[in-house]
Design a protein around this motif. Structure first.
Motif, PDB file in Angstrom:
ATOM      1  N   GLY A  18       0.573  -1.300   0.102  1.00 22.56           N
ATOM      2  CA  GLY A  18      -0.112  -0.129   0.082  1.00 22.56           C
ATOM      3  C   GLY A  18       0.805   1.163   0.028  1.00 22.56           C
ATOM      4  N   MET A  19       2.119   1.069   0.235  1.00 18.55           N
ATOM      5  CA  MET A  19       2.991   2.407   0.084  1.00 18.55           C
ATOM      6  C   MET A  19       3.493   2.706  -1.290  1.00 18.55           C
ATOM      7  SD  MET A  19       3.176   3.298   3.278  1.00 18.55           S
ATOM      8  CE  MET A  19       3.055   2.799   5.205  1.00 18.55           C
ATOM      9  N   LEU A  20       3.453   1.819  -2.074  1.00 16.87           N
ATOM     10  CA  LEU A  20       3.937   2.142  -3.532  1.00 16.87           C
ATOM     11  C   LEU A  20       3.308   3.363  -4.098  1.00 16.87           C
ATOM     12  CD1 LEU A  20       4.499  -1.522  -4.844  1.00 16.87           C
ATOM     13  CD2 LEU A  20       6.221   0.066  -4.022  1.00 16.87           C
ATOM     14  N   PRO A  21       1.876   3.372  -4.107  1.00 18.90           N
ATOM     15  CA  PRO A  21       1.205   4.522  -4.631  1.00 18.90           C
ATOM     16  C   PRO A  21       1.623   5.912  -4.346  1.00 18.90           C
ATOM     17  CG  PRO A  21      -0.359   3.121  -3.997  1.00 18.90           C
ATOM     18  CD  PRO A  21       0.797   2.726  -3.328  1.00 18.90           C
ATOM     19  N   VAL A  22       2.194   6.003  -3.043  1.00 17.53           N
ATOM     20  CA  VAL A  22       2.735   7.206  -2.612  1.00 17.53           C
ATOM     21  C   VAL A  22       4.075   7.682  -3.399  1.00 17.53           C
ATOM     22  CG1 VAL A  22       3.796   8.486  -0.903  1.00 17.53           C
ATOM     23  CG2 VAL A  22       2.266   6.781  -0.087  1.00 17.53           C
ATOM     24  N   HIS A  23       4.831   6.711  -4.238  1.00 17.59           N
ATOM     25  CA  HIS A  23       5.960   7.156  -4.987  1.00 17.59           C
ATOM     26  C   HIS A  23       5.723   7.012  -6.330  1.00 17.59           C
ATOM     27  CE1 HIS A  23       8.024   6.984  -1.078  1.00 17.59           C
ATOM     28  NE2 HIS A  23       7.427   5.933  -0.752  1.00 17.59           N
ATOM     29  N   ALA A  24       4.352   6.959  -7.067  1.00 21.54           N
ATOM     30  CA  ALA A  24       4.105   6.719  -8.378  1.00 21.54           C
ATOM     31  C   ALA A  24       4.416   7.717  -9.126  1.00 21.54           C
ATOM     32  CB  ALA A  24       2.258   6.566  -8.414  1.00 21.54           C
ATOM     33  N   ALA A  25       4.649   8.955  -8.620  1.00 19.57           N
ATOM     34  CA  ALA A  25       5.250  10.085  -9.513  1.00 19.57           C
ATOM     35  C   ALA A  25       6.664  10.034  -9.664  1.00 19.57           C
ATOM     36  CB  ALA A  25       4.805  11.403  -8.633  1.00 19.57           C
ATOM     37  N   ASP A  26       7.345   9.175  -8.916  1.00 24.89           N
ATOM     38  CA  ASP A  26       8.741   8.786  -9.279  1.00 24.89           C
ATOM     39  C   ASP A  26       9.049   7.486  -9.710  1.00 24.89           C
ATOM     40  OD1 ASP A  26      11.610   8.563  -8.838  1.00 24.89           O
ATOM     41  OD2 ASP A  26      11.792   9.529  -6.969  1.00 24.89           O
ATOM     42  N   PRO A  27       9.344   7.426 -11.126  1.00 24.70           N
ATOM     43  CA  PRO A  27       9.222   6.192 -11.560  1.00 24.70           C
ATOM     44  C   PRO A  27      10.464   5.183 -11.176  1.00 24.70           C
ATOM     45  CG  PRO A  27       8.701   7.530 -13.229  1.00 24.70           C
ATOM     46  CD  PRO A  27       9.009   8.386 -12.122  1.00 24.70           C
ATOM     47  N   GLU A  28      11.596   5.821 -10.852  1.00 30.20           N
ATOM     48  CA  GLU A  28      12.880   5.138 -10.692  1.00 30.20           C
ATOM     49  C   GLU A  28      12.613   4.935  -9.308  1.00 30.20           C
ATOM     50  OE1 GLU A  28      16.424   7.419 -11.192  1.00 30.20           O
ATOM     51  OE2 GLU A  28      15.925   7.767 -13.354  1.00 30.20           O
ATOM     52  N   HIS A  35       9.829   4.339  -7.606  1.00 35.35           N
ATOM     53  CA  HIS A  35       8.809   3.163  -7.383  1.00 35.35           C
ATOM     54  C   HIS A  35       9.331   1.797  -8.131  1.00 35.35           C
ATOM     55  CE1 HIS A  35       4.907   1.077  -8.723  1.00 35.35           C
ATOM     56  NE2 HIS A  35       4.384   1.905  -8.050  1.00 35.35           N
ATOM     57  N   ALA A  36      10.284   1.870  -9.022  1.00 36.78           N
ATOM     58  CA  ALA A  36      10.808   0.700  -9.624  1.00 36.78           C
ATOM     59  C   ALA A  36      11.736  -0.033  -8.537  1.00 36.78           C
ATOM     60  CB  ALA A  36      11.530   0.884 -10.648  1.00 36.78           C
ATOM     61  N   VAL A  37      12.616   0.540  -7.511  1.00 35.06           N
ATOM     62  CA  VAL A  37      13.455   0.195  -6.540  1.00 35.06           C
ATOM     63  C   VAL A  37      12.480  -0.524  -5.622  1.00 35.06           C
ATOM     64  CG1 VAL A  37      14.878   0.821  -4.844  1.00 35.06           C
ATOM     65  CG2 VAL A  37      15.155   1.660  -6.980  1.00 35.06           C
ATOM     66  N   LEU A  38      11.236   0.493  -4.926  1.00 37.50           N
ATOM     67  CA  LEU A  38      10.550  -0.242  -4.166  1.00 37.50           C
ATOM     68  C   LEU A  38       9.760  -1.598  -4.497  1.00 37.50           C
ATOM     69  CD1 LEU A  38       9.285   3.228  -2.660  1.00 37.50           C
ATOM     70  CD2 LEU A  38      10.617   1.625  -1.644  1.00 37.50           C
ATOM     71  N   SER A  39       9.351  -1.430  -5.828  1.00 33.32           N
ATOM     72  CA  SER A  39       8.617  -2.861  -6.237  1.00 33.32           C
ATOM     73  C   SER A  39       9.571  -3.841  -6.188  1.00 33.32           C
ATOM     74  CB  SER A  39       8.079  -2.456  -7.828  1.00 33.32           C
ATOM     75  OG  SER A  39       7.203  -1.453  -7.819  1.00 33.32           O
ATOM     76  N   GLU A  40      10.862  -3.895  -6.571  1.00 36.13           N
ATOM     77  CA  GLU A  40      11.852  -4.769  -6.658  1.00 36.13           C
ATOM     78  C   GLU A  40      12.037  -5.396  -5.277  1.00 36.13           C
ATOM     79  OE1 GLU A  40      16.643  -5.466  -7.482  1.00 36.13           O
ATOM     80  OE2 GLU A  40      15.588  -3.704  -8.266  1.00 36.13           O
ATOM     81  N   LEU A  41      12.091  -4.488  -4.273  1.00 43.81           N
ATOM     82  CA  LEU A  41      12.611  -4.841  -2.976  1.00 43.81           C
ATOM     83  C   LEU A  41      11.213  -5.625  -2.270  1.00 43.81           C
ATOM     84  CD1 LEU A  41      14.557  -1.717  -1.723  1.00 43.81           C
ATOM     85  CD2 LEU A  41      15.115  -4.028  -1.744  1.00 43.81           C
ATOM     86  N   LEU A  42      10.022  -4.991  -2.705  1.00 46.06           N
ATOM     87  CA  LEU A  42       8.851  -5.757  -2.088  1.00 46.06           C
ATOM     88  C   LEU A  42       8.757  -7.156  -2.476  1.00 46.06           C
ATOM     89  CD1 LEU A  42       5.755  -5.115  -0.861  1.00 46.06           C
ATOM     90  CD2 LEU A  42       5.254  -4.832  -3.239  1.00 46.06           C
ATOM     91  N   GLU A  43       9.066  -7.321  -3.952  1.00 48.88           N
ATOM     92  CA  GLU A  43       8.868  -8.723  -4.542  1.00 48.88           C
ATOM     93  C   GLU A  43      10.244  -9.694  -4.005  1.00 48.88           C
ATOM     94  OE1 GLU A  43       8.201  -8.059  -8.611  1.00 48.88           O
ATOM     95  OE2 GLU A  43       6.417  -6.787  -8.098  1.00 48.88           O
ATOM     96  N   ALA A  44      11.129  -8.815  -3.560  1.00 50.46           N
ATOM     97  CA  ALA A  44      12.320  -9.939  -3.108  1.00 50.46           C
ATOM     98  C   ALA A  44      12.527 -10.260  -1.686  1.00 50.46           C
ATOM     99  CB  ALA A  44      13.605  -8.942  -3.599  1.00 50.46           C
ATOM    100  N   PRO A  45      13.240 -11.469  -1.587  1.00 48.19           N
ATOM    101  CA  PRO A  45      13.133 -11.831  -0.140  1.00 48.19           C
ATOM    102  C   PRO A  45      13.856 -10.730   0.758  1.00 48.19           C
ATOM    103  CG  PRO A  45      14.157 -13.567  -1.653  1.00 48.19           C
ATOM    104  CD  PRO A  45      13.876 -12.257  -2.356  1.00 48.19           C
ATOM    105  N   SER A  46      13.488 -10.461   2.092  1.00 48.97           N
ATOM    106  CA  SER A  46      14.108  -9.691   2.953  1.00 48.97           C
ATOM    107  C   SER A  46      15.419 -10.005   3.402  1.00 48.97           C
ATOM    108  CB  SER A  46      12.929  -9.293   4.056  1.00 48.97           C
ATOM    109  OG  SER A  46      13.243 -10.197   4.870  1.00 48.97           O
ATOM    110  N   LEU A  47      16.105  -9.366   4.140  1.00 52.71           N
ATOM    111  CA  LEU A  47      17.373  -9.751   4.888  1.00 52.71           C
ATOM    112  C   LEU A  47      17.126 -10.912   5.586  1.00 52.71           C
ATOM    113  CD1 LEU A  47      20.263  -8.720   5.626  1.00 52.71           C
ATOM    114  CD2 LEU A  47      19.347  -7.594   7.650  1.00 52.71           C
ATOM    115  N   TYR A  48      15.966 -10.811   6.554  1.00 51.00           N
ATOM    116  CA  TYR A  48      15.674 -11.828   7.331  1.00 51.00           C
ATOM    117  C   TYR A  48      15.159 -12.994   6.596  1.00 51.00           C
ATOM    118  CZ  TYR A  48      13.579 -13.888  11.699  1.00 51.00           C
ATOM    119  OH  TYR A  48      13.516 -14.733  12.780  1.00 51.00           O
TER     120      TYR A  48
END
Length: 280
Positions: free
Chosen positions: A140-150, A152-165
Motif C-alpha cells: 500500500g506504500m507504493l502509490p505514494v511514490h508513483a510520481a517517481d518512476p525510478e 517506484h521501481a526500486v520499491l517494487s523490486e524490494l517488495l517482491e524480493a526476499p528480505s534480509l531476514y
C-alpha cells in the motif's frame, strides 16, 4: 611554524586547474547548492540539512543492506555481518542527529512550516526501501511514490524480493537447520509474522550458543539492527512531539499517533520471542 600560523608544506598540491580536487570528486558544487529554503526564516536551513544528510545516510544503509542480502544468498555470512555492523554505526549517527533538529522550537518551526505544503518524511522512498529490505513490507506504500518512476521501481523490486531476514533463514536452512518449509516458501511481498515453530528452532540455537556460535552471533547482530531502528523511530516520535505536539503531519498523517504505532512493528519477531523462552 611561525607565530600562530602553520607553514604549508612544499609537497602539498595547490594547483587543481587540470586535476581532480576534493570538491570535484565529491561534487560539492551540486551538493552545497541543494539547500534551497522556501521561506526567509533562518531555521529552515537546519530543517533542510537535517533531512538531506539523513537521506545520504539512508542511501548508504540501503547500499550496505542490499549487499548483506546478496552475500547471505551466496552463503557468505561473515561478510554479510560486516555489512550489518557498518549499518549499525550509521543507525547510531542517524539517531544522534535528532538532537540537532530538537533544537528547533515550535515557534521557530511554525514560521516556515506552511511553506512545506504536503512534503513529509513519510514520502522518503529511501526510508521505505530500507524498511522493505528489513522486512516491513507494505504494498500500500507504493502509490505514494508513483510520481517517481525510478523510486517506484526500486520499491517494487524490494517488495517482491526476499528480505534480509528471509535470506538469513534460507541460509540457515541450507546449513541444515530445520527452518519450517512454510517460512521458506512464504509470500515475501508481505511482512513476516511470528512463527512458533521457527521460534523453537532459534531457541535451540540460543540454548547451545557455543555449539552454534556464528549463527548465535548473527542472530544478536540482527537484534541490534532492530533495536537501533526502534530507537531511531522513538527519537523521531519524540522530536516530532516536542516540535508540533499532537498536530497532524504535513503529509496528512495523525502525526505522533501514527509514529507511535510504528513502534509496534517488528522485523525479526522470533529473535525477540526467544527471550521469553530462554529459562522458561
Amino acid at each position: 611554524m611561525t607565530g600562530n600560523t602553520r607553514d604549508i608544506e612544499a609537497g602539498v598540491h595547490r594547483d587543481f586547474r587540470e586535476e581532480m580536487s576534493y570538491g570535484s570528486y565529491l561534487a560539492l558544487d551540486t551538493l552545497l547548492d541543494a539547500q534551497r529554503p522556501m521561506s526567509e526564516h533562518h531555521d529552515e536551513m537546519l530543517f533542510i540539512v537535517q533531512h538531506q544528510t539523513s537521506e545520504l545516510w539512508l542511501k548508504l544503509v540501503l547500499h550496505e543492506t542490499r549487499s548483506a542480502m546478496s552475500l547471505l544468498a551466496e552463503d557468505e555470512m561473515r561478510m554479510a555481518l560486516k555489512r550489518i555492523a557498518r549499518v549499525k554505526h550509521i543507525q547510531r549517527t542517524l539517531t544522534d542527529q535528532w538532537s540537532v533538529l530538537a533544537t528547533l522550537t515550535p515557534t521557530e518551526y511554525q514560521e516556515f512550516r506552511p511553506f512545506l505544503g504536503h512534503a513529509s518524511g513519510f514520502q522518503s522512498w529511501q526510508y521505505r526501501a530500507v524498511e522493505f529490505a528489513l522486512g516491513n513490507k507494505h504494498a500500500g506504500m507504493l502509490p505514494v511514490h508513483a510520481a517517481d518512476p525510478e523510486a517506484h521501481a526500486v520499491l517494487s523490486e524490494l517488495l517482491e524480493a526476499p528480505s534480509l531476514y528471509d535470506e538469513f533463514l534460507r541460509h540457515l536452512s541450507r546449513r541444515g537447520y530445520p527452518v519450517p518449509e512454510r517460512v521458506l516458501q512464504r509470500d515475501v511481498t508481505t511482512a513476516h509474522v511470528l512463527d512458533p515453530e521457527l521460534t523453537r528452532v532459534l531457541t535451540d540455537i540460543y540454548r547451545d550458543a557455543e555449539q552454534h556460535w556464528d549463527v548465535y552471533e548473527a542472530c544478536e547482530e540482527l537484534v541490534d539492527l532492530e533495536d537501533n531502528f526502534q530507537l531511531w523511530r522513538f527519537r523521531h516520535l519524540k522530536t516530532v512531539q516536542r516540535t508540533i505536539g499532537m498536530k497532524t503531519g504535513t503529509g496528512g498523517s495523525s502525526g505522533v499517533g501514527f509514529l507511535q504505532r510504528a513502534l509496534d512493528l517488528t522485523f525479526f519477531p522470533e529473535l525477540f520471542a526467544v527471550r521469553t523462552e530462554i529459562g522458561a
